[in-house]
Design an enzyme around this catalytic site. Structure first.
Site, mmCIF file in Angstrom:
data_model
loop_
_atom_site.group_PDB
_atom_site.id
_atom_site.type_symbol
_atom_site.label_atom_id
_atom_site.label_comp_id
_atom_site.label_asym_id
_atom_site.label_seq_id
_atom_site.Cartn_x
_atom_site.Cartn_y
_atom_site.Cartn_z
ATOM 1 N N ARG A 68 54.224 -38.702 2.251
ATOM 2 C CA ARG A 68 54.273 -39.555 3.450
ATOM 3 C C ARG A 68 55.650 -40.106 3.792
ATOM 4 O O ARG A 68 55.749 -40.927 4.704
ATOM 5 C CB ARG A 68 53.276 -40.719 3.356
ATOM 6 C CG ARG A 68 51.835 -40.317 3.094
ATOM 7 C CD ARG A 68 51.271 -39.434 4.161
ATOM 8 N NE ARG A 68 49.807 -39.313 4.073
ATOM 9 C CZ ARG A 68 49.116 -38.301 4.603
ATOM 10 N NH1 ARG A 68 49.747 -37.331 5.250
ATOM 11 N NH2 ARG A 68 47.805 -38.260 4.512
ATOM 12 N N ASP A 336 45.877 -31.640 -2.727
ATOM 13 C CA ASP A 336 45.956 -32.059 -1.323
ATOM 14 C C ASP A 336 45.891 -33.592 -1.251
ATOM 15 O O ASP A 336 45.187 -34.160 -0.412
ATOM 16 C CB ASP A 336 44.871 -31.407 -0.468
ATOM 17 C CG ASP A 336 45.081 -31.643 1.028
ATOM 18 O OD1 ASP A 336 46.160 -32.152 1.418
ATOM 19 O OD2 ASP A 336 44.167 -31.328 1.808
ATOM 20 N N PHE A 354 41.347 -37.426 8.285
ATOM 21 C CA PHE A 354 40.893 -36.537 7.216
ATOM 22 C C PHE A 354 41.739 -36.772 5.966
ATOM 23 O O PHE A 354 42.944 -36.998 6.066
ATOM 24 C CB PHE A 354 41.069 -35.078 7.643
ATOM 25 C CG PHE A 354 40.197 -34.657 8.794
ATOM 26 C CD1 PHE A 354 38.910 -34.189 8.552
ATOM 27 C CD2 PHE A 354 40.665 -34.700 10.099
ATOM 28 C CE1 PHE A 354 38.107 -33.769 9.609
ATOM 29 C CE2 PHE A 354 39.868 -34.284 11.163
ATOM 30 C CZ PHE A 354 38.578 -33.820 10.920
ATOM 31 N N GLY A 355 41.120 -36.678 4.789
ATOM 32 C CA GLY A 355 41.924 -36.636 3.560
ATOM 33 C C GLY A 355 41.616 -37.729 2.571
ATOM 34 O O GLY A 355 41.157 -38.812 2.922
HETATM 35 ZN ZN LIG Z 1 46.053 -29.010 4.873
#
Ligand SMILES: [Zn+2]
Length: 456
Positions: A68, A336, A354-355
């Site tokens: 990030r 991920d 998402f995530g």
């Molecule tokens: Zn991805």
């Protein structure tokens, strides 16, 4: 001095087909020797780490991490992200380029390298963008990204939809022998889907994301690899059809590979309907180990910590990913790791990003689902976190060969523990695995001969 003697551990170094009880001698930040009884020849007063009863292996590599930085430091920073990596047993991470601004130029690559040197607890390698601004319209300056030291290119978080542009990206990357990694998502099929299209999306009234949305691009990437000769690596595979396509392509000798994340081979879309549905249906086999204190974690329906991209698949998809890992079709494991702020996830399912985070739980989940379950040997699992990603990205890592950088992970595969939110190192808390009884944990993380984290 960065010197250390690890004694009496079970040393597993898949790159050298080594699996034996041995000592590991580190001198000046490099592996000096691996073998029995190295204490006699070691310098007097060298620090020691007793690894008896533990596994000692090359430092684990996670090639799919979102740190990030720059620009999204409310979610994570190089400092906190690499601390999470160290606590998870990882000595190297590859950070994804979907930052703000995107990592699509040499200056941003240099910035990350510099911050990682100053603030990083583990090695940080950088993946550059395929297209400018990850907008999918115009190629990034891939040559200068290569010169700046990126280890691969990807538009991760996004996917290049224009096949001609993808072809040019592959040809451009081929000039520098850079692997192309791809987040496989066909926008025209997925549209605004938020979870796997199937029984549960219908039942919950959430917009579906068909498996073909991933499989279409996996097929495209196989054709691109065949056409251009460039190695294309398919990221976070989640669908049974994707695994079948990859298996067939590899049998034909196409230069393609794939990776899998713990959430896709542990959870299923039933988890979006709440813990009761998950444990009743697809969760039965997840805890394949006996624990007297085990309690099943509880979560509600529509919990946004079960929203990821690609989404959790069906039980059939999960079995196919596990089978692909077991037979070698999928050679690489990763997390991920995708941190998001609480306020971003504390919204309706449709609106949440998402995530999930993953660096601190992925080793335990890999051990549980792959090794403790009997699907893979410990050495085969370690290979997917060490020599395999190192080979894909041409990293001088992933082995305990004499002369190699002394990146080492010490693991207690049998240790039972619970992932506790209060002790997590990541700046973000968007994990579905808090409160989960886990089995297997890193106990020490050594980077360049220096112990950067040790389990208290
Ligand atoms: Zn991805």
């Amino acid at each position: 001095m960065n010197s250390l003697l690890l004694t009496g551990g079970r040393v597993i170094d898949p790159a050298n087909q080594l699996d034996a009880v041995a000592d590991v001698l580190i001198l000046g930040g490099k592996i000096s020797a691996v073998g029995p009884n190295l204490a006699a020849g070691a310098p007097a007063g060298i620090p020691r780490l007793d690894a008896a009863g533990r596994v000692v292996c090359p430092g684990l590599i996670d090639l799919h991490v979102h740190l990030r930085e720059p620009g999204q430091t409310a979610k994570e920073t190089i400092r906190t992200g690499t601390r999470a990596a160290a606590q998870g047993g990882f000595t190297s991470v590859v950070c994804m380029p979907n930052t703000t601004p995107a990592i699509d130029n040499a200056g941003t690559v240099a910035l990350i390298h510099e911050r990682a040197r100053e603030q990083g607890l583990v090695n940080v390698f950088v993946a550059g963008a395929i297209t400018k601004g990850i907008a999918g319209e115009e190629l990034a300056a891939i040559g200068s990204l290569h010169q700046a030291g990126v280890v691969a290119i990807t538009d991760d978080g996004h996917c290049v939809q224009n096949n001609e542009l993808m072809r040019r990206a592959c040809e451009y990357a081929q000039m520098f022998k850079l692997p192309v990694m791809d987040h496989c998502q066909d926008y025209s099929l997925v549209t605004d889907g938020v979870m796997h299209e199937g029984y549960w999306s219908t039942s919950l009234g959430l917009r579906g994301w068909p498996s073909a949305g991933e499989e279409m691009i996996v097929a495209r990437n196989i054709l691109m690899a065949e056409l251009t000769g460039t190695h294309v690596h398919c990221q976070h595979l989640s669908a049974a059809g994707s695994v079948a396509l990859l298996r067939a392509a590899k049998q034909r000798g196409v230069p393609v590979s794939g990776e899998a994340c713990p959430h896709h081979y542990t959870l299923t879309d039933a988890a979006v309907a709440g813990s009761e549905q998950f444990w009743k249906a697809d969760g039965k086999g997840v805890f394949g180990f006996a624990s007297p204190t085990r309690e099943f974690p509880v979560w509600p329906a529509y919990d946004t910590h079960f929203k990821m991209n690609p989404p959790l698949g069906s039980a059939r998809d999960r079995e196919a990913v596990l089978a692909g890992l077991a037979d070698g079709t999928i050679e690489i494991l990763c997390s991920d790791h995708a941190p998001h702020c609480n306020y971003e996830k504390e919204v309706e399912f449709d609106y949440a990003p998402f995530g999930i985070t993953g660096l601190e739980t992925e080793l335990a989940l890999a051990l549980m689902q792959l090794v403790h379950s009997g699907r893979l040997s410990l050495a085969a699992m370690i290979a997917k976190y060490t020599v395999n990603p190192a080979r894909l990205l041409n990293l001088p890592k992933g082995t305990l060969t004499a002369g190699a950088d002394a990146d080492v992970t010490v693991i207690d595969p049998g240790r039972e523990w619970v992932f506790d939110r209060a002790q997590a190192a990541s700046q973000s808390h968007n994990s579905p695995f808090y409160g989960w009884p886990l089995k297997g944990r890193a106990t020490a993380t050594i980077v360049g001969g220096r112990v950067v984290w040790q389990l208290a």
